[in-house]
Scaffold this active site. Structure first.
Site, PDB file in Angstrom:
ATOM      1  N   LYS A 126       9.653  -0.652  14.145  1.00 47.65           N
ATOM      2  CA  LYS A 126      10.062  -0.229  12.671  1.00 47.65           C
ATOM      3  C   LYS A 126      11.492   0.479  12.757  1.00 47.65           C
ATOM      4  CE  LYS A 126       5.687  -0.771   9.645  1.00 47.65           C
ATOM      5  NZ  LYS A 126       4.916  -0.028   9.734  1.00 47.65           N
ATOM      6  N   LYS A 184       1.090  -1.073   0.119  1.00 52.33           N
ATOM      7  CA  LYS A 184       0.121   0.313  -0.245  1.00 52.33           C
ATOM      8  C   LYS A 184       0.703   1.275   0.105  1.00 52.33           C
ATOM      9  CE  LYS A 184      -3.828   2.459   2.956  1.00 52.33           C
ATOM     10  NZ  LYS A 184      -4.224   2.735   3.409  1.00 52.33           N
ATOM     11  N   HIS A 193      -5.438 -33.449  17.511  1.00 54.21           N
ATOM     12  CA  HIS A 193      -4.429 -34.117  17.674  1.00 54.21           C
ATOM     13  C   HIS A 193      -2.795 -33.422  17.985  1.00 54.21           C
ATOM     14  CE1 HIS A 193      -6.158 -38.164  15.686  1.00 54.21           C
ATOM     15  NE2 HIS A 193      -6.886 -37.296  15.415  1.00 54.21           N
ATOM     16  N   GLY A 248      -4.894  -1.679   5.347  1.00 57.99           N
ATOM     17  CA  GLY A 248      -3.912  -3.198   4.936  1.00 57.99           C
ATOM     18  C   GLY A 248      -4.613  -4.730   4.997  1.00 57.99           C
ATOM     19  N   ARG A 249      -5.438  -4.370   6.180  1.00 59.88           N
ATOM     20  CA  ARG A 249      -5.720  -6.341   6.463  1.00 59.88           C
ATOM     21  C   ARG A 249      -7.329  -5.937   5.852  1.00 59.88           C
ATOM     22  NH1 ARG A 249      -4.524  -2.498  10.234  1.00 59.88           N
ATOM     23  NH2 ARG A 249      -6.345  -1.341  11.854  1.00 59.88           N
ATOM     24  N   GLU A 283      -4.350  -7.044  15.263  1.00 63.77           N
ATOM     25  CA  GLU A 283      -4.035  -5.154  14.352  1.00 63.77           C
ATOM     26  C   GLU A 283      -5.532  -4.341  14.334  1.00 63.77           C
ATOM     27  OE1 GLU A 283      -2.320  -4.075  10.611  1.00 63.77           O
ATOM     28  OE2 GLU A 283      -0.090  -4.486  11.419  1.00 63.77           O
ATOM     29  N   GLU A 303      10.066  -5.185   4.792  1.00 65.14           N
ATOM     30  CA  GLU A 303      10.745  -6.093   3.738  1.00 65.14           C
ATOM     31  C   GLU A 303      10.225  -6.031   2.782  1.00 65.14           C
ATOM     32  OE1 GLU A 303       8.402  -4.858   6.568  1.00 65.14           O
ATOM     33  OE2 GLU A 303       8.950  -5.746   8.238  1.00 65.14           O
TER      34      GLU A 303
HETATM   35  O1  F6P Z   1       3.558  -3.005   9.613  1.00 71.91           O
HETATM   36  C1  F6P Z   1       2.008  -3.221   9.689  1.00 71.91           C
HETATM   37  C2  F6P Z   1       1.875  -2.523   7.931  1.00 71.91           C
HETATM   38  O2  F6P Z   1       1.547  -1.527   7.950  1.00 71.91           O
HETATM   39  C3  F6P Z   1       0.477  -3.288   7.945  1.00 71.91           C
HETATM   40  O3  F6P Z   1      -1.003  -3.274   8.300  1.00 71.91           O
HETATM   41  C4  F6P Z   1       0.018  -4.101   6.584  1.00 71.91           C
HETATM   42  O4  F6P Z   1      -0.597  -4.627   5.926  1.00 71.91           O
HETATM   43  C5  F6P Z   1       1.777  -4.633   6.363  1.00 71.91           C
HETATM   44  O5  F6P Z   1       2.420  -3.023   7.066  1.00 71.91           O
HETATM   45  C6  F6P Z   1       1.990  -3.819   4.937  1.00 71.91           C
HETATM   46  O6  F6P Z   1       1.714  -2.776   4.511  1.00 71.91           O
HETATM   47  P1  F6P Z   1       2.355  -2.053   3.279  1.00 71.91           P
HETATM   48  O7  F6P Z   1       0.975  -3.090   2.360  1.00 71.91           O
HETATM   49  O8  F6P Z   1       2.438  -0.812   3.470  1.00 71.91           O
HETATM   50  O9  F6P Z   1       3.206  -2.194   2.529  1.00 71.91           O
END
Ligand code: F6P
Length: 564
Positions: free
Chosen positions: A525, A227, A405, A288-289, A374, A233
């Site tokens: 972060k 987003k 199990h 995002g979620r 979240e 990452e």
């Molecule tokens: O660190 C949490 C977060 O902001 C989530 O809410 C989000 O889904 C994820 O990181 C990824 O963010 P992006 O889509 O901006 O890479």
């Protein structure tokens, strides 16, 4: 884009969220009434509740958008439901639902709307926010996605060397990974087998290396899904993927044929080197979620095709419409959310196990972890005051029979209570002798065993030796709900996800928290960036951490392997 009201100052936005300032939750008469009622019910076993009402199984069940929600095995009675509905009324839940659907900035700390429901409005419907016609914008992106997916799926879209795309790797994390991977796994039955989809999220190099180890770069398409397009990452993995591609194809121009982006940030996408023509956008009013049904679902659409993707959206929309219109006492997401409040706040159950009896839903618990935790893992209200009660439960789970199990022992006989959501389907997608009956028999049996247990008297009657009776006693009275649909289809999946989205929203509204921000992920972060510099420094840096972190950094620098 910003939705209505977003241009106001932060204070104005926050005070808007406080409109009609709510009294402290615990001071409300509805809360107190629920506490009193829960104290009385604490002495009543589910066995007694069922014995007192032969119609309980029918009475405590509602249906919506293809889903049957049986909550008869929850530890509540009609009075509890009535009090919970009164609480929802007193907390302004109906008004909040309306505000969400209107596109008001209900995400008060970020002054944004949370308009995921607009992502699934059918073509022809209208939703005007800040002078923009959102439905038209949403469908214009859906059309671009569909055209692109058709080209890739039909083989019209070729890689740089003219090869057909056979592998698609989605690079993203959090909502930009968990939704896509969950949906792909859930709908794999409907997916083309011509495309091999993979998902890379972890910044651990192993994730990307293992995902691409056996892939042919000339036939591989990367979707960089973020987003913000600033997530460390994802960008690290995307850079590594580009390096991997160019090492094989040796021509910068290859990026245009092998990389597309999904983002709200066109500037950063271009800065990364992806042609904005290959970018699929969405909007800052999609969290995002809450984004798997936006362009973030590009990998899903590639796998299942635009037709099935439209069915997925129709399923979401059907549950949205139900949530918006159904009377409170028959409103599935509302009841689901309120039952969570009852369990967490009045019965002291702080854990929710999501237990799909459907292998294709194996990533649903991980997806719901982010959605619920979240969203509602918060401790202050919109106004910044302590909520004063526990908020989101700990959410976890595994596909059903595997869990039986493993950890079900604790759910049946442990000292902690766990609320369970069982999820299953009447018709199987992969018939194999009588295995589906076996699967669902297990699901029904678990709910029954948890609710009714097995008494010492029953065991003695069966001749169980006295010494073993305590070990073999099942206390029962352990609450569960069962969600049952006819078949796992794109439509039923959409409705299921929308159900959990709205249930999460209901709970956030009761607690008066902002379910759409996520400040809790920020501190880590920031610290990781600083520590990252310290780990990478050529010379031993001066460290200003606590003694534990300092020792860990020093040891790591001493023992780490040489970089390739
Ligand atoms: O660190 C949490 C977060 O902001 C989530 O809410 C989000 O889904 C994820 O990181 C990824 O963010 P992006 O889509 O901006 O890479």
């Amino acid at each position: 884009m910003r939705a209505r009201g977003a241009r106001r100052g932060i204070d104005a936005g926050m005070s808007r969220a406080r409109t009609g300032t709510l009294p402290r939750l615990v001071d409300t008469p509805q809360w107190r009434a629920l506490q009193r009622h829960a104290r009385g019910l604490a002495r009543v076993h589910l066995r007694e509740l069922f014995a007192a009402d032969p119609q309980r199984g029918k009475r405590f069940a509602v249906e919506a958008a293809g889903w049957y929600f049986d909550h008869a095995k929850q530890r509540l009675d009609a009075r509890a439901v009535q009090l919970l509905l009164a609480l929802a009324q007193a907390r302004g839940v109906p008004q909040r639902i309306a505000a969400m659907f209107r596109g008001e900035p209900i995400n008060s700390t970020e002054q944004r709307a949370a308009l995921h429901v607009a992502l699934r409005l059918p073509r022809g419907r209208r939703l005007r926010v800040d002078g923009r016609e959102l439905v038209a914008e949403v469908h214009s992106v859906l059309e671009r996605m569909a055209a692109f997916c058709e080209r890739v799926r039909s083989g019209q879209w070729r890689g740089h060397t003219g090869e057909r795309i056979r592998h698609v790797v989605n690079i993203g994390i959090g909502g930009s990974d968990l939704g896509p991977v969950m949906a792909f796994e859930a709908l794999r039955h409907y997916a083309t087998r011509e495309l091999d989809l993979r998902f890379v999220s972890n910044v651990d190099g192993t994730d990307l290396v293992e995902a691409t180890r056996d892939l042919d770069p000339a036939r591989t398409l990367f979707i960089v899904c973020s987003k913000t397009f600033t997530t460390q990452e994802t960008l690290a993995n995307a850079r590594a993927a580009r390096h991997w591609l160019l090492a094989a194809l040796g021509d910068e121009r290859a990026v245009a044929r092998h990389f597309v982006a999904v983002s709200t940030n066109a500037g950063e996408v271009a800065a990364f080197g992806i042609d904005p023509a290959n970018m699929f956008g969405f909007w800052d009013w999609v969290g995002g979620r809450y984004s798997m049904d936006s362009a973030v679902g590009l990998s899903t659409m590639l796998a299942i095709g635009p037709g099935h993707f439209a069915d997925l959206l129709a399923g979401f929309h059907a549950m949205d419409e139900h949530f918006r219109k159904a009377p409170p006492a028959r409103n599935l997401p509302l009841l689901h959310g309120l039952i969570g409040i009852w369990n967490g706040n009045f019965l002291g159950i702080d854990s929710l196990a999501v237990l799909p009896y459907e292998q294709y839903l194996k990533r649903l618990p991980a997806y719901l972890q982010q959605l619920l935790m979240e969203s509602n893992g918060k401790r202050v209200t919109h106004a910044g005051r302590a909520v004063g009660v526990h908020t989101c439960p700990i959410v976890w789970g595994e596909p059903g029979t595997n869990g039986q199990h493993s950890f079900y022992q604790l759910i049946h006989q442990g000292t902690r209570a766990v609320a369970c959501d069982f999820i299953g389907f009447c018709a199987e997608l992969n018939p194999l002798a009588d295995q589906h009956d076996l699967l669902i028999a297990n699901m029904f049996a678990q709910g029954e065993a948890l609710a009714f247990g097995k008494t010492a008297a029953e065991l003695r009657g069966e001749g169980v030796p006295a010494a073993l009776v305590p070990h073999r006693t099942f206390p029962g009275n352990r609450p569960s709900s069962t969600l049952l649909a006819r078949r796992l289809e794109p439509r039923t999946l959409g409705a299921l996800v929308a159900l959990y989205e709205h249930s999460t929203f209901v709970q956030g509204a009761i607690w008066d928290i902002d379910s759409f921000d996520q400040w809790g992920v920020e501190l880590g972060k920031v610290l990781a960036r600083r520590i990252g510099d310290e780990l990478a420094a050529a010379k031993a840096p001066r460290l200003h951490h606590d003694s534990s972190t300092t020792a860990l950094i020093r040891r790591y620098r001493r023992l780490r392997t040489d970089r390739p």
